[in-house]
Design a protein around this motif. Structure first.
Motif, PDB file in Angstrom:
ATOM      1  N   LEU B  93       0.836  -1.205   0.000  1.00 46.43           N
ATOM      2  CA  LEU B  93       0.000   0.000   0.000  1.00 46.43           C
ATOM      3  C   LEU B  93       0.870   1.253   0.000  1.00 46.43           C
ATOM      4  N   LEU B 126      -6.340  -3.218   6.333  1.00 48.92           N
ATOM      5  CA  LEU B 126      -5.642  -2.666   5.169  1.00 48.92           C
ATOM      6  C   LEU B 126      -4.957  -3.739   4.320  1.00 48.92           C
ATOM      7  N   GLU B 128      -4.677  -6.488   1.748  1.00 50.50           N
ATOM      8  CA  GLU B 128      -5.577  -6.657   0.602  1.00 50.50           C
ATOM      9  C   GLU B 128      -6.467  -7.886   0.717  1.00 50.50           C
ATOM     10  N   ARG B 146      -8.790   0.947   1.055  1.00 51.92           N
ATOM     11  CA  ARG B 146      -7.400   1.145   0.620  1.00 51.92           C
ATOM     12  C   ARG B 146      -7.310   2.282  -0.390  1.00 51.92           C
TER      13      ARG B 146
END
Lengths: 154, 491
Positions: B93, B126, B128, B146
């Protein structure tokens, strides 16, 4: 409550005895150092004498006076040592009092070191620094907690 | 006489040139707070069981600080630091964020961006995939959050960058008890995590505590305080079990700071090495509660009170020590760390748990609420063991940032780093004051980094599933960080 209890002394090993004897005698046999380092001589001499005593007294004990005083929700408990913090935290964690005051050096001193400290060595955890070792420290903790909790038994 | 004057000027210039590495350039400062409160309801992370939050008890924020120095109107050095009210920030991220920022600010060296998590246990997922079995409907999805997270923080960075101006900085140190060691050692050599101490078998708190409150204060050209950094060795998990969104103690800290220092002060919360620490007491809780209740404060307000007092003390002492041209250097590298070895026994135990959990979930899908995350946690251990067959010396590349700002150093790591490691860094650091910042990126959902003592004691946070990197890797991290700090003071 005031109680006199006996704590197992820290045993002096042969190696520690010989080392302390050597260090003591080096100062003692020098006229100037014998005066200037009299405290250090006493420091090592105590270990020598402790070892010699051990030969006739295989489980030497060290008498201590402990006070436990309840005042409302708090308790004050004493010990005569420079007590390592872990012992104090054990007492506080197991105490029935809402708040526990630990008062060290209520008496002649010497360090009371943990097992971990003994493994690390150095001043405050060597035999010269400790009349009583971790085993005795645990006896002191358990006894102090018992005294405190008796004050809350009603 | 004229010759003497020219000689003196030449000599003076020569001395200035010699001293150049010791002198800094004018620091440019930009700051921006952005709201990253999610759309509800949303799954929040931090416990093994699934929690869907339907209420935001406080906002969540990301707080951005940009520091820049220039040469010939070009960026000479840069740091973009973002403190986020989340449990962890996956490394993938962070890469997405850098791409997003680069699209908006093509000239920026985006490798100089780092984000840290305050570790609040009441913030959105957060990672995935794979952390929880989240319902596909009626709940904000992970990929939606996200995207929102990246957009919001990108905007924050762009705004902070565009609003940067000449300013000054000061640093301070005080103390507050906000973090307590939560690993408990017993007489049989085992340890517990957040376990009981009112037992005959209790021997000691396993590790250290760190009561330093490290502060940085930033003023703009007009002398107005625009931002501050507060470093605390305590993760934000006072209310970590709630089914709600909550920034934890950082919310009352920020509210209190703004009340005293100005509504526009952007407050960054940096968590120091605190993997084995937390705000909950493990003994003498009744006495502590009594004092707090006599002050008419909640537990979070009490934590905030202590931290704000410490910040105020520092501020009062250092407010006249502003530096406009501090030495400013920012080093970034990928540091390979040896992964902790998964034994055959670890693998067999983990595999058995995973198989059993899969069967339970297959028989009763509702069981996933309590089992899915724990299953994935142990499944990662199974995968590590299998990877070891082809990679007998597995290494993990951790992104490491080390910054010099005047007399202070800032150093990052990706883990819930046990406090002993942080203290080793601080003790050996050449800097006057060292800010250790943990959780600046995470492999998956994050990983503890325990000491040897902790591994021997066992329990959550020191077992194999909790720890991608073991004590050996922790020492590599410490040694390299210290070397890099030393290098920034070499002149």
């Amino acid at each position: 409550i005031v109680q006199d209890i006996d704590l197992p002394m820290r045993m002096v090993t042969h190696e520690e005895y010989h080392h302390s004897k050597k260090m003591r005698d080096e100062d003692l046999n020098d006229k100037v150092r014998a005066v200037e380092f009299s405290r250090r001589i006493a420091f090592y001499d105590e270990v020598v004498k402790r070892f010699e005593t051990q030969q006739s007294v295989p489980n030497p004990m060290y008498p201590v006076e402990i006070h436990a005083l309840r005042l409302g929700d708090v308790v004050i408990c004493t010990n005569p040592f420079e007590m390592f913090t872990d012992f104090g935290i054990q007492i506080k964690a197991r105490s029935e009092a809402m708040q526990t005051f630990i008062l060290q050096l209520v008496g002649p001193g010497t360090y009371l070191a943990t097992e971990e400290a003994l493994k690390g060595g150095h001043y405050s955890a060597i035999v010269e620094s400790n009349r009583v070792g971790p085993e005795g420290g645990q006896v002191l903790v358990d006894h102090t907690v018992k005294m405190i909790n008796e004050l809350w038994s009603d | 006489m004229a010759f003497a004057k020219k000689y003196f000027i030449a000599f003076f210039l020569w001395i200035v040139l010699l001293c150049q590495p010791l002198l800094g350039s004018q620091i440019y400062i930009g700051a921006q707070s952005v709201d990253i409160t999610p759309e509800l309801p949303i799954a929040v992370t931090g416990q093994f069981h699934l929690r869907i939050a339907e209420e935001a008890e406080t906002p969540l924020t990301a707080n951005v600080l940009v520091l820049e120095t220039k040469t010939d109107n070009q960026t000479e050095e840069l740091a973009v630091m973002v403190s986020c009210d989340v449990l962890y920030i996956p490394t993938d991220l962070i890469q997405q964020l850098r791409v997003s920022v680069k699209q908006r600010l093509p000239g920026m060296d985006v490798s100089k961006i780092f984000l840290n998590a305050t570790h609040t246990h009441t913030a959105p997922v957060l990672a995935e995939e794979g952390e929880y079995w989240i319902p596909k409907e009626g709940v904000t999805q992970v990929n939606q959050y996200r995207k929102f997270f990246v957009e919001r923080i990108t905007n924050g960075i762009v705004n902070a960058w565009n609003s940067r101006e000449e300013g000054s900085v000061a640093w301070g140190l005080s103390y507050a008890v906000a973090g307590y060691n939560r690993r408990i050692s017993y007489s049989d050599g085992t340890s517990g995590m957040s376990s009981k101490t009112k037992l005959r078998e209790f021997r000691k708190l396993e590790g250290s505590e760190d009561h330093d409150i490290n502060s940085l204060f930033f003023w703009n050209k007009s002398g107005k305080l625009i931002s501050m950094v507060i470093g605390v060795a305590s993760p934000s998990q006072e209310v970590g079990g709630r089914h709600a969104v909550n920034a934890d103690y950082w919310h009352p800290v920020r509210e209190g700071i703004r009340e005293k220092f100005g509504e526009e002060v952007c407050v960054l919360g940096w968590i120091a090495a605190a993997g084995d620490l937390m705000p909950h007491l493990r003994y003498r809780k009744a006495a502590d509660d009594r004092m707090r209740e006599l002050r008419n404060l909640s537990r979070m307000e009490e934590l905030a009170r202590r931290i704000i007092l410490a910040v105020e003390e520092s501020y009062d002492a250092v407010k006249t020590e502003k530096e406009a041209t501090p030495v400013f250097k920012h080093h970034v590298e990928m540091l390979p760390l040896p992964e902790r070895w998964v034994t055959e026994r670890d693998y067999l135990d983990a595999n058995a748990f995973v198989m059993d959990a899969k069967k339970q979930i297959a028989d009763d899908p509702k069981a996933s609420d309590r089992l899915y995350r724990r299953m994935k946690w142990q499944e990662a251990t199974v995968k590590r063991y299998q990877k070891q067959k082809d990679h007998p010396n597995p290494m993990y590349d951790m992104e490491l940032h080390v910054i010099r700002l005047g007399d202070i150093a800032i150093c990052t790591n990706e883990f819930e780093l046990f406090s002993d490691f942080g203290i080793r860094i601080m003790a050996r650091s050449k800097a006057l004051q060292t800010f250790v910042v943990q959780l600046t990126g995470s492999p998956d959902w994050g990983s503890y980094l325990p000491t040897t003592k902790a591994v021997h004691g066992g329990a959550y946070s020191a077992v194999i599933h909790s720890t991608l990197i073991g004590p050996e890797g922790g020492q590599v991290l410490v040694d390299r960080t210290v070397d890099l700090i030393e290098g920034l003071w070499a002149d």
